[in-house]
Design a protein around this motif. Structure first.
Motif, PDB file in Angstrom:
ATOM      1  N   LEU A   3       0.847  -1.254  -0.015  1.00 14.55           N
ATOM      2  CA  LEU A   3       0.138  -0.143   0.123  1.00 14.55           C
ATOM      3  C   LEU A   3       1.054   1.322   0.118  1.00 14.55           C
ATOM      4  CD1 LEU A   3      -2.947   1.403   0.445  1.00 14.55           C
ATOM      5  CD2 LEU A   3      -2.510   1.284   2.585  1.00 14.55           C
ATOM      6  N   MET A   4       1.972   1.225   0.662  1.00  9.68           N
ATOM      7  CA  MET A   4       2.781   2.562   0.648  1.00  9.68           C
ATOM      8  C   MET A   4       3.342   2.592  -0.485  1.00  9.68           C
ATOM      9  SD  MET A   4       5.191   1.617   4.228  1.00  9.68           S
ATOM     10  CE  MET A   4       4.180   1.269   5.962  1.00  9.68           C
ATOM     11  N   GLY A   5       3.823   1.839  -1.330  1.00  9.86           N
ATOM     12  CA  GLY A   5       4.380   1.765  -2.795  1.00  9.86           C
ATOM     13  C   GLY A   5       3.171   2.485  -3.494  1.00  9.86           C
ATOM     14  N   HIS A   6       2.310   1.663  -3.551  1.00  6.22           N
ATOM     15  CA  HIS A   6       1.064   2.182  -4.614  1.00  6.22           C
ATOM     16  C   HIS A   6       0.538   3.412  -4.254  1.00  6.22           C
ATOM     17  CE1 HIS A   6       0.262  -1.416  -6.966  1.00  6.22           C
ATOM     18  NE2 HIS A   6       0.788  -2.211  -5.973  1.00  6.22           N
ATOM     19  N   THR A   7       0.645   3.780  -2.805  1.00  5.59           N
ATOM     20  CA  THR A   7      -0.004   5.177  -2.618  1.00  5.59           C
ATOM     21  C   THR A   7       0.816   6.311  -3.136  1.00  5.59           C
ATOM     22  OG1 THR A   7      -1.146   4.323  -0.784  1.00  5.59           O
ATOM     23  CG2 THR A   7      -1.043   6.498  -0.643  1.00  5.59           C
ATOM     24  N   VAL A  28       8.049   6.272   6.147  1.00  7.95           N
ATOM     25  CA  VAL A  28       6.562   6.545   5.215  1.00  7.95           C
ATOM     26  C   VAL A  28       5.509   5.891   6.532  1.00  7.95           C
ATOM     27  CG1 VAL A  28       5.099   5.532   3.659  1.00  7.95           C
ATOM     28  CG2 VAL A  28       7.496   5.940   3.171  1.00  7.95           C
ATOM     29  N   CYS A  29       4.493   7.004   6.778  1.00  7.60           N
ATOM     30  CA  CYS A  29       3.396   6.613   7.807  1.00  7.60           C
ATOM     31  C   CYS A  29       2.086   6.480   7.212  1.00  7.60           C
ATOM     32  CB  CYS A  29       3.531   7.879   8.762  1.00  7.60           C
ATOM     33  SG  CYS A  29       5.037   7.765   9.689  1.00  7.60           S
ATOM     34  N   VAL A  30       1.460   5.391   7.450  1.00  8.39           N
ATOM     35  CA  VAL A  30       0.105   5.351   6.962  1.00  8.39           C
ATOM     36  C   VAL A  30      -0.671   5.507   8.287  1.00  8.39           C
ATOM     37  CG1 VAL A  30      -1.515   3.758   6.043  1.00  8.39           C
ATOM     38  CG2 VAL A  30       0.831   3.475   5.285  1.00  8.39           C
ATOM     39  N   ILE A  31      -1.548   6.591   8.055  1.00 11.35           N
ATOM     40  CA  ILE A  31      -2.628   6.882   9.210  1.00 11.35           C
ATOM     41  C   ILE A  31      -3.712   5.966   9.029  1.00 11.35           C
ATOM     42  CG2 ILE A  31      -3.832   8.734  10.087  1.00 11.35           C
ATOM     43  CD1 ILE A  31      -1.847  10.602   8.541  1.00 11.35           C
ATOM     44  N   LEU A  32      -4.027   5.404  10.233  1.00 13.86           N
ATOM     45  CA  LEU A  32      -5.278   4.658  10.554  1.00 13.86           C
ATOM     46  C   LEU A  32      -6.386   5.293  11.224  1.00 13.86           C
ATOM     47  CD1 LEU A  32      -3.216   1.378  11.584  1.00 13.86           C
ATOM     48  CD2 LEU A  32      -3.953   2.112   9.364  1.00 13.86           C
ATOM     49  N   PHE A  77       2.061  16.836  10.474  1.00 14.72           N
ATOM     50  CA  PHE A  77       1.409  16.575   9.263  1.00 14.72           C
ATOM     51  C   PHE A  77       0.277  15.092   9.849  1.00 14.72           C
ATOM     52  CE2 PHE A  77       5.530  17.346   7.307  1.00 14.72           C
ATOM     53  CZ  PHE A  77       5.225  18.615   7.015  1.00 14.72           C
ATOM     54  N   ILE A  78       0.594  14.225  10.441  1.00 11.88           N
ATOM     55  CA  ILE A  78      -0.323  13.273  10.760  1.00 11.88           C
ATOM     56  C   ILE A  78      -1.479  13.723  11.667  1.00 11.88           C
ATOM     57  CG2 ILE A  78      -0.334  11.144  12.552  1.00 11.88           C
ATOM     58  CD1 ILE A  78       2.524  10.768  11.747  1.00 11.88           C
ATOM     59  N   THR A  79      -1.304  14.598  12.509  1.00 14.35           N
ATOM     60  CA  THR A  79      -2.539  15.116  13.292  1.00 14.35           C
ATOM     61  C   THR A  79      -3.360  15.969  12.400  1.00 14.35           C
ATOM     62  OG1 THR A  79      -1.168  16.955  14.297  1.00 14.35           O
ATOM     63  CG2 THR A  79      -1.339  14.745  15.532  1.00 14.35           C
ATOM     64  N   ALA A 105      -7.644  10.453  13.267  1.00 20.09           N
ATOM     65  CA  ALA A 105      -6.557   9.654  13.306  1.00 20.09           C
ATOM     66  C   ALA A 105      -6.388   8.737  14.574  1.00 20.09           C
ATOM     67  CB  ALA A 105      -5.170  10.053  13.015  1.00 20.09           C
ATOM     68  N   THR A 106      -6.241   7.371  14.726  1.00 15.80           N
ATOM     69  CA  THR A 106      -6.312   6.803  16.034  1.00 15.80           C
ATOM     70  C   THR A 106      -4.901   6.024  15.940  1.00 15.80           C
ATOM     71  OG1 THR A 106      -7.387   4.878  15.261  1.00 15.80           O
ATOM     72  CG2 THR A 106      -8.689   6.585  16.200  1.00 15.80           C
ATOM     73  N   GLY A 107      -4.203   5.590  14.718  1.00 14.89           N
ATOM     74  CA  GLY A 107      -2.986   4.821  15.029  1.00 14.89           C
ATOM     75  C   GLY A 107      -2.197   5.023  13.699  1.00 14.89           C
ATOM     76  N   VAL A 108      -0.741   4.696  13.594  1.00  9.43           N
ATOM     77  CA  VAL A 108      -0.188   4.518  12.477  1.00  9.43           C
ATOM     78  C   VAL A 108       0.641   3.442  12.224  1.00  9.43           C
ATOM     79  CG1 VAL A 108       2.094   5.963  11.972  1.00  9.43           C
ATOM     80  CG2 VAL A 108       0.219   7.261  12.809  1.00  9.43           C
ATOM     81  N   VAL A 109       0.936   3.063  11.027  1.00 14.08           N
ATOM     82  CA  VAL A 109       2.156   2.060  10.963  1.00 14.08           C
ATOM     83  C   VAL A 109       2.881   2.643   9.936  1.00 14.08           C
ATOM     84  CG1 VAL A 109       0.310  -0.050  11.121  1.00 14.08           C
ATOM     85  CG2 VAL A 109       0.816   1.105   8.997  1.00 14.08           C
ATOM     86  N   PHE A 110       4.239   2.219  10.230  1.00 14.26           N
ATOM     87  CA  PHE A 110       5.350   2.776   9.678  1.00 14.26           C
ATOM     88  C   PHE A 110       6.248   1.976   8.931  1.00 14.26           C
ATOM     89  CE2 PHE A 110       7.138   2.111  13.813  1.00 14.26           C
ATOM     90  CZ  PHE A 110       8.298   1.640  13.406  1.00 14.26           C
TER      91      PHE A 110
END
Length: 357
Positions: free
Chosen positions: A20-24, A34-38, A68-70, A75-80
């Motif tokens: 998903l990181m690469g495609h996004t 790279v952070c994906v926000i959940l 940036f994340i906030t 947002a409740t979580g992040v994977v990186f």
């Protein structure tokens, strides 16, 4: 923040998230965090920033990432993912451990939890949260190609490029510089309001059409973009909104732009670029860079501005815009999930912080 297909797909495994990181982003990043926000069970936007050098101000770096994340208030979580070829050997500390510990602590103050993370090298990846790195536990990146999410996204037309380069066509397949010069003389003979009105009529017609401009129309538009007041008005016409020129150029309107219209403008500008030569290309490349900035693509905006300055080292708008991107200033549109750019594949908005790269 991700609309369309991603919300309807199952994202469960590390392979899925890394894919998903690469495609996004549209490419495999290098030396990047790279952070994906959940948001509960939904996927939000993707943030890419350069990994901090040893001499970087750690507090400021983390504060910028958190800012940036906030911007996603739900947002409740992040994977990186930490994309780096740097080796992680047994008995070594985790790469960028001080950064991630500080980031996790700051995010917790906003009730955002770091859910998972990976160190992603050139050929494999491994969990960031292993106590001791185990070479046997590293997963080949090739396995990502077999993930269910990757297969679905590829089937729907998405792809991951090797790098962030913006696809700029070969310059001046047809040199219209003489015709551009004649149009400049014509524009100079007009009053500014008349010249602007004429340019807006042609530009608006093409934005609402599907055909590419003729060479005569291209020469006229290339001349129009060379005049600052006309250029700014044509740029402000791209989003298709009724607002002040300043708000439109800076991407800070209350309503989101018409992104399909913005995509069409990019298509037209790329065509104009293939008809431009020398300094005539600078306004077009700068305009393309501003569109990339509106969409949250800092790396590509920077590339456009650099190409513009190669065409004309003294082009002021390219200089100022590149400084803005380098400082990490983002278009408000890119920071708001209700207005952020949705690519044709609906992969979700992405934000690139060039100032921290």
């Amino acid at each position: 923040m991700v609309g369309g297909i991603v919300e309807r797909l199952s994202i469960k495994t590390p392979d899925d998230f890394i894919s998903l990181m690469g495609h996004t982003l549209g490419y495999w990043p290098k030396e990047s965090l790279v952070c994906v926000i959940l948001d509960d069970r939904r996927i939000g936007s993707t943030l890419r920033v350069g990994l901090p050098p040893a001499e970087a101000d750690l507090v400021r770096y983390v504060q910028d990432v958190v800012k940036f994340i906030t911007t996603d208030r739900e947002a409740t979580g992040v994977v990186f993912g930490i994309f780096t070829p740097a080796p992680w050997e047994p008995m070594d500390g985790r790469p960028y451990e001080d950064v991630m510990e500080t980031l996790a602590g700051e995010l917790s103050q906003h009730n955002i939890k770091v859910r998972d993370g990976w160190i992603i090298g050139e050929t494999s990846y491994t969990s960031y949260f292993q106590l001791i790195p185990d070479p046997l536990a590293r997963t080949p990146l090739d396995e990502i190609n077999a993930s269910e999410l990757n297969a679905e996204l590829v089937f729907r037309g998405s792809s991951i490029e090797p790098g962030p380069g913006f696809r700029i066509p070969i310059l001046a397949r047809r040199d219209l510089s003489e015709e551009v010069f004649k149009n400049c003389l014509r524009i100079e003979a007009m009053t500014p309001p008349v010249a602007t009105a004429k340019a807006r009529t042609l530009w608006g017609t093409l934005l609402n059409d599907v055909a590419l401009p003729t060479d005569a129309q291209s020469a006229e538009l290339l001349a129009d973009f060379k005049f600052i007041s006309v250029r700014d008005r044509l740029l402000a016409d791209i989003p298709g909104l009724d607002d002040s020129m300043g708000n439109l150029l800076l991407g800070q309107t209350k309503r989101p732009p018409e992104w399909q219209r913005v995509d069409r403008a990019q298509e037209l500008l790329l065509h104009l670029y293939t008809r431009a030569d020398g300094p005539d290309a600078a306004p077009v490349l700068t305009s393309l860079g501003i569109i990339q900035w509106w969409e949250g693509k800092g790396s590509r905006a920077h590339q456009c501005f650099q190409h513009a300055l190669e065409s004309d080292p003294n082009y002021k708008l390219a200089q100022l815009s590149d400084q803005m991107v380098a400082a990490g200033i983002l278009a408000p549109w890119a920071m708001d999930k209700s207005s952020a750019y949705q690519p044709p594949m609906s992969r979700g908005p992405r934000i690139e912080g060039m100032g921290m790269a």
